[in-house]
Design an enzyme around this catalytic site. Structure first.
Site, PDB file in Angstrom:
ATOM      1  N   ASP A 164       0.865  -1.186   0.000  1.00 51.87           N
ATOM      2  CA  ASP A 164       0.000   0.000   0.000  1.00 51.87           C
ATOM      3  C   ASP A 164       0.900   1.234   0.000  1.00 51.87           C
ATOM      4  O   ASP A 164       1.635   1.476   0.961  1.00 51.87           O
ATOM      5  CB  ASP A 164      -0.903  -0.020   1.232  1.00 51.87           C
ATOM      6  CG  ASP A 164      -2.004   1.032   1.174  1.00 51.87           C
ATOM      7  OD1 ASP A 164      -2.102   1.725   0.140  1.00 51.87           O
ATOM      8  OD2 ASP A 164      -2.750   1.154   2.154  1.00 51.87           O
TER       9      ASP A 164
ATOM     10  N   ASP B  60      -2.772   2.543  -6.083  1.00 50.78           N
ATOM     11  CA  ASP B  60      -1.777   2.611  -5.018  1.00 50.78           C
ATOM     12  C   ASP B  60      -1.682   1.379  -4.137  1.00 50.78           C
ATOM     13  O   ASP B  60      -0.972   1.400  -3.126  1.00 50.78           O
ATOM     14  CB  ASP B  60      -2.030   3.840  -4.145  1.00 50.78           C
ATOM     15  CG  ASP B  60      -3.409   3.831  -3.503  1.00 50.78           C
ATOM     16  OD1 ASP B  60      -4.227   2.964  -3.861  1.00 50.78           O
ATOM     17  OD2 ASP B  60      -3.676   4.699  -2.648  1.00 50.78           O
ATOM     18  N   GLU B  61      -2.336   0.299  -4.487  1.00 50.36           N
ATOM     19  CA  GLU B  61      -2.212  -0.906  -3.673  1.00 50.36           C
ATOM     20  C   GLU B  61      -2.444  -2.159  -4.500  1.00 50.36           C
ATOM     21  O   GLU B  61      -3.159  -2.148  -5.504  1.00 50.36           O
ATOM     22  CB  GLU B  61      -3.165  -0.869  -2.476  1.00 50.36           C
ATOM     23  CG  GLU B  61      -4.638  -0.765  -2.834  1.00 50.36           C
ATOM     24  CD  GLU B  61      -5.537  -0.806  -1.602  1.00 50.36           C
ATOM     25  OE1 GLU B  61      -5.255  -1.595  -0.670  1.00 50.36           O
ATOM     26  OE2 GLU B  61      -6.528  -0.054  -1.573  1.00 50.36           O
TER      27      GLU B  61
END
Length: 356
Positions: free
Chosen positions: A11, A106-107
């Site tokens: 993350d 983003d993850e």
């Protein structure tokens, strides 16, 4: 239960804001808020850790963020650039494994059980990925390492920013017992409120309940939570995952007759759906309304729009129209749901960061 898998959840830390602070030295160390003009009706897409100290968080109205953080720097952001950086991060992941399941820009989940570098320790893989991202891209990431996706995701949030948390099969239940249920992946605001009313605040509280009692109170959520808190989740990392729809539904504690309550629920759902669509870089064309009556009769109605959208107001207007056409007010409602389907990737120049 397969405990032999080696799963990492990566993350990125305050991703959009961190990219901007990396690229613009004048933003470093300052409360940066991405979400547009605070004088307009927008929502915060993300913010820097400096802004979070003032209580600012994603999905918050920008006007509220401005009140909490009057010295905050508000910018619209550059989604096309964030996608470019996300692809660079994805390329780093691919040096270790092809079993990558992105959740958003983003993850992502990575299955490194049999990785390309032949590394036996998933912890060392995670550390190396963190170091490589920082060295090559100047960004920090947090990582969770465990034997299933559910625990790995919770673990990645445990030591932010730039932290790493490892949970072995032997440690899993004790780790989950200390976690607030609001941190459990899949527990939203409505489910959290139900759990709190039942006196369930932590994983330890949750474990005291039998499977039958949880299912009776929380239906399918109870089934999954009973297993999750015991570390029993065998969902595989799926590199081919592609969301076909985005939706939200709730079962009321008491049956509802008032159409205004139903409309209020739809407005809340529309905002949540907008937030998820923006994060997935998608928009949709078909709005689906689901109603379940007190006698458990269920109906679904759908409306296909003239154009694709990820705008909460447009989604709500379509859902409200379906509600007015479908609900007479004669019979009470047990459950209401709103889903947007017929999704496709959004063009970056049209992607909305401002929200409502």
């Amino acid at each position: 239960m397969d405990t032999s898998r080696k799963i990492i959840h990566i993350d990125m830390d305050a991703f959009y804001a961190s990219v901007e602070q990396r690229d613009h030295p004048e933003f470093r160390g300052k409360p940066l808020i991405i979400g547009g003009d605070p004088n307009k009706r927008g929502v915060v897409a993300t913010c820097s850790y400096e802004a979070r100290k003032f209580g600012v968080h994603s999905a918050m109205p920008t006007r509220q963020a401005a009140k909490l953080c009057p010295n905050g720097i508000f910018i619209h952001g550059n989604m096309a650039h964030y996608v470019e950086v996300s692809n660079q991060i994805r390329e780093i992941f691919s040096r270790y494994t092809d079993i990558i399941e992105p959740l958003s820009l983003d993850e992502a989940y990575l299955d490194v059980t049999e990785n390309k570098k032949g590394m036996k320790s998933a912890t060392m893989v995670a550390r190396e990925i963190q170091q490589t991202i920082y060295q090559e891209l100047g960004l920090t990431a947090s990582a969770g390492v465990s034997f299933n996706k559910f625990i790995a995701k919770i673990a990645s949030d445990f030591k932010k920013p730039a932290g790493i948390t490892v949970v072995t099969p032997e440690e899993a239940e004790a780790f989950l017992e200390q976690i607030p249920v609001t941190k459990f992946y899949g527990v939203g605001k409505v489910t959290a409120e139900k759990l709190h009313r039942l006196g369930i605040e932590t994983g330890a509280d949750l474990k005291k309940w039998s499977e039958w009692d949880l299912i009776r109170e929380l239906h399918k959520h109870g089934y999954h939570l009973y297993r999750h808190v015991r570390g029993r989740s065998n969902n595989i990392v799926n590199p081919h995952r592609d969301r076909k729809s985005v939706g939200k539904e709730t079962t009321f504690e008491f049956n509802v007759l008032d159409s205004r309550v139903l409309e209020q629920s739809l407005m809340q759902f529309a905002k949540k759906v907008e937030e998820r669509l923006i994060k997935l870089q998608k928009h949709g064309k078909t709005v689906v309304l689901k109603l379940r009556y007190s006698d458990f009769t269920t109906i679904t109605k759908r409306l296909t729009l003239n154009e694709y959208t990820n705008d909460a107001s447009q989604i709500y207007q379509a859902a409200a129209l379906l509600l007015r056409e479908s609900y007479t007010g004669q019979d009470s409602i047990r459950l209401i749901g709103l889903t947007v389907t017929n999704l496709k990737p959004v063009y970056f120049e049209n992607l909305r960061l401002e929200g409502l």
